[in-house]
Write a protein that holds these residues in place. Sequence first.
Motif, PDB file in Angstrom:
ATOM      1  N   ASN A   1      -3.835  15.070  -1.817  1.00  0.00           N
ATOM      2  CA  ASN A   1      -5.237  15.178  -1.389  1.00  0.00           C
ATOM      3  C   ASN A   1      -5.344  14.535  -0.011  1.00  0.00           C
TER       4      ASN A   1
ATOM      5  N   PHE B   1      -2.214  11.552   7.165  1.00  0.00           N
ATOM      6  CA  PHE B   1      -1.238  10.728   6.441  1.00  0.00           C
ATOM      7  C   PHE B   1       0.071  11.490   6.237  1.00  0.00           C
TER       8      PHE B   1
ATOM      9  N   GLY C   1       0.809  -1.215   0.000  1.00  0.00           N
ATOM     10  CA  GLY C   1       0.000   0.000   0.000  1.00  0.00           C
ATOM     11  C   GLY C   1       0.841   1.264   0.000  1.00  0.00           C
ATOM     12  N   ALA C   2       0.208   2.367   0.390  1.00  0.00           N
ATOM     13  CA  ALA C   2       0.918   3.651   0.427  1.00  0.00           C
ATOM     14  C   ALA C   2       1.804   3.749   1.669  1.00  0.00           C
ATOM     15  N   THR C   3       1.352   3.172   2.766  1.00  0.00           N
ATOM     16  CA  THR C   3       2.074   3.315   4.033  1.00  0.00           C
ATOM     17  C   THR C   3       3.491   2.743   3.944  1.00  0.00           C
TER      18      THR C   3
ATOM     19  N   VAL D   1       1.271  15.392   0.558  1.00  0.00           N
ATOM     20  CA  VAL D   1       0.117  14.523   0.294  1.00  0.00           C
ATOM     21  C   VAL D   1      -0.857  15.385  -0.521  1.00  0.00           C
TER      22      VAL D   1
ATOM     23  N   SER E   1      -2.534   8.978  -3.140  1.00  0.00           N
ATOM     24  CA  SER E   1      -3.422   7.830  -2.942  1.00  0.00           C
ATOM     25  C   SER E   1      -4.877   8.134  -3.264  1.00  0.00           C
ATOM     26  N   SER E   2      -5.350   9.303  -2.844  1.00  0.00           N
ATOM     27  CA  SER E   2      -6.788   9.552  -2.983  1.00  0.00           C
ATOM     28  C   SER E   2      -7.119  10.524  -4.111  1.00  0.00           C
TER      29      SER E   2
ATOM     30  N   GLN F   1      -6.372   1.339  -3.482  1.00  0.00           N
ATOM     31  CA  GLN F   1      -7.756   1.042  -3.084  1.00  0.00           C
ATOM     32  C   GLN F   1      -8.726   2.217  -3.128  1.00  0.00           C
ATOM     33  N   LYS F   2      -8.267   3.395  -3.579  1.00  0.00           N
ATOM     34  CA  LYS F   2      -9.182   4.524  -3.665  1.00  0.00           C
ATOM     35  C   LYS F   2      -9.607   4.779  -5.106  1.00  0.00           C
TER      36      LYS F   2
END
Length: 360
Positions: free
Chosen positions: A150, A102, A75-77, A148, A174-175, A195-196
């Motif tokens: 968004n 985030f 994922g992003a993390t 980040v 990510s978003s 996942q977004k």
Amino acid sequence: MERVYNFSSGPATLALPVLERAQKELLCYGSTGASVMEMSHRSKMYLEIFDEALALLRKLMDIPEDYAVLFPQGGATQQFSAVPLNLMTGSGSADYVDSGNFAFLASEEAKRYGTVNVVASSREDKYAYVPALNKATFDPKADYFHIVANNTIYGTRYTEMPDTGAVPLVADMSSCILSEPYDVRKFGVIYAGAQKNIGPSGLCVMIVRKDLLGKANPLCPKLLNWKVLADNDSMHNTPNTFAIYMAKLGFDWLLEQGGVAAMERINIEKANILYDFLDQSKLFKGAAQKAFRSRMNVTFATGDAAKDDAFVKQAAKAGLINLKGHRVVGGMRASIYNAMPVEGVRALVDVMKRFELENS
Ligand SMILES: *Cc1c(COP(=O)(O)O)cnc(C)c1O
């Protein structure tokens, strides 16, 4: 069972044609007699899917040749660690903007590997806006500058990307990836949890300028090392084959909709429907400052926790689910990524109108 309108922040709703195609192809992909999930990642059949996913993303985002596209896992993390491990090896210092939860977590993780210079923060104001940036506070020797793009939890976005000169701009998208055109050339690194706006969770989609490969900390784990990933076409070990396949179906769908520019127009329309209603409502109030409103995550509240709760329940009964805000913020959040149709947003405003009539 009917499908609902799902406003989850992530894992988020996928476009119905994408799910239907995956369903149709689930048992036997093409003429293979096997599911994509059962294919060797090195097989010709699978490599066709993989290469197509790469080519479609390159086309959708107009990614230049001097950028590598990677599909790491975690994922992003995972990239909150991988970014400093790959880049914080020159001056050992990096600039971070603290614009949300985030962004804060990314900066905290980077501190484990070097010096973090937080150039601006809106934390004291509950992240209701993206903080103003003053170039005089930027470190010209920084190894990179992290933002980040968004802020998923607070519902804010950068309307303009910072100009960091020769310092590579690293963006967690990510978003918002694929929700509007971004000029990839302005960034050193773009990464996004899938996942977004892309597909299933666990997969990360990354775009890295090639001159930034090969600078990793010697202790950087192999699988987090972007150069190792780039040299092995993201297949140093078995990649998340099925998620990449789902991403490819999503990219196909996005192209059919007219690509990213067409999607941006629809996203602006959807966001306007919601914000226009919020701005005239006597019950619901938007949480983010107007100038920084996200087009992907719309945060709002009534100011009364019991009413917020009742609204979320009433909406769920009407087939509109996952509207509860993030646990650190409360209130409501409607995530309206690419795959959320305009009809879903209209249905939400209808339920809000009805709730307002009954509760004022
Ligand atoms: C969701 C999200 C993350 C976390 O993604 P994971 O894939 O769960 O690691 C990080 N950054 C932003 C901006 C997000 O929206």
